[in-house]
Design a protein around this motif. Structure first.
Motif, PDB file in Angstrom:
ATOM      1  N   ARG A 187      18.744 -44.499  35.765  1.00 55.97           N
ATOM      2  CA  ARG A 187      17.812 -45.172  34.862  1.00 55.97           C
ATOM      3  C   ARG A 187      18.474 -45.627  33.573  1.00 55.97           C
ATOM      4  O   ARG A 187      17.933 -46.455  32.850  1.00 55.97           O
ATOM      5  CB  ARG A 187      16.646 -44.234  34.516  1.00 55.97           C
ATOM      6  CG  ARG A 187      15.801 -43.826  35.698  1.00 55.97           C
ATOM      7  CD  ARG A 187      14.667 -42.881  35.305  1.00 55.97           C
ATOM      8  NE  ARG A 187      15.035 -41.815  34.389  1.00 55.97           N
ATOM      9  CZ  ARG A 187      15.581 -40.650  34.739  1.00 55.97           C
ATOM     10  NH1 ARG A 187      15.807 -40.380  35.992  1.00 55.97           N
ATOM     11  NH2 ARG A 187      15.880 -39.739  33.827  1.00 55.97           N
ATOM     12  N   GLN A 188      19.644 -45.047  33.265  1.00 57.85           N
ATOM     13  CA  GLN A 188      20.258 -45.349  31.973  1.00 57.85           C
ATOM     14  C   GLN A 188      21.777 -45.273  32.083  1.00 57.85           C
ATOM     15  O   GLN A 188      22.325 -44.385  32.724  1.00 57.85           O
ATOM     16  CB  GLN A 188      19.767 -44.349  30.929  1.00 57.85           C
ATOM     17  CG  GLN A 188      20.193 -44.656  29.525  1.00 57.85           C
ATOM     18  CD  GLN A 188      19.549 -43.697  28.523  1.00 57.85           C
ATOM     19  OE1 GLN A 188      19.124 -42.598  28.870  1.00 57.85           O
ATOM     20  NE2 GLN A 188      19.474 -44.118  27.288  1.00 57.85           N
ATOM     21  N   LEU A 236      21.342 -40.586  34.774  1.00 54.95           N
ATOM     22  CA  LEU A 236      22.310 -41.222  33.883  1.00 54.95           C
ATOM     23  C   LEU A 236      23.562 -41.615  34.653  1.00 54.95           C
ATOM     24  O   LEU A 236      23.964 -40.934  35.592  1.00 54.95           O
ATOM     25  CB  LEU A 236      22.729 -40.266  32.760  1.00 54.95           C
ATOM     26  CG  LEU A 236      21.653 -39.740  31.827  1.00 54.95           C
ATOM     27  CD1 LEU A 236      22.270 -38.771  30.832  1.00 54.95           C
ATOM     28  CD2 LEU A 236      20.973 -40.881  31.105  1.00 54.95           C
TER      29      LEU A 236
END
Length: 83
Positions: free
Chosen positions: A48-49, A12
């Motif tokens: 990824r986010q 994240l």
């Protein structure tokens, strides 16, 4: 003038302290910063986010939605002032 921070937490990247001086709001500065910072964070292949925590009904919600963010969860904080 505007500023923000990004903290990488494994997969994240969390935005923090997205702030624009009142005299410089509604000029697209914060939106440009959010986009540029997100692009920078995603250069790290482990990320990824992107995550933003925002006050429910606060003035920044529209900015984040225009930037492509969607609400996926709610966070509730409770505190008690010191005695």
């Amino acid at each position: 003038m505007a500023r923000l921070g990004i903290v990488r937490l494994g997969g994240l990247a969390r935005y923090q302290d997205v702030v624009t001086l009142e005299s410089h709001r509604r000029r697209g500065i914060a939106g440009a910063l959010v986009r540029a910072a997100g692009e920078w964070a995603l250069e790290d292949r482990a990320v990824r986010q992107l995550v933003i925590l925002a006050e429910d009904g606060g003035p920044a919600i529209g900015l984040y939605r225009r930037a492509g963010f969607a609400e996926v969860a709610r966070h509730v904080d409770v505190s008690k002032p010191p005695a």
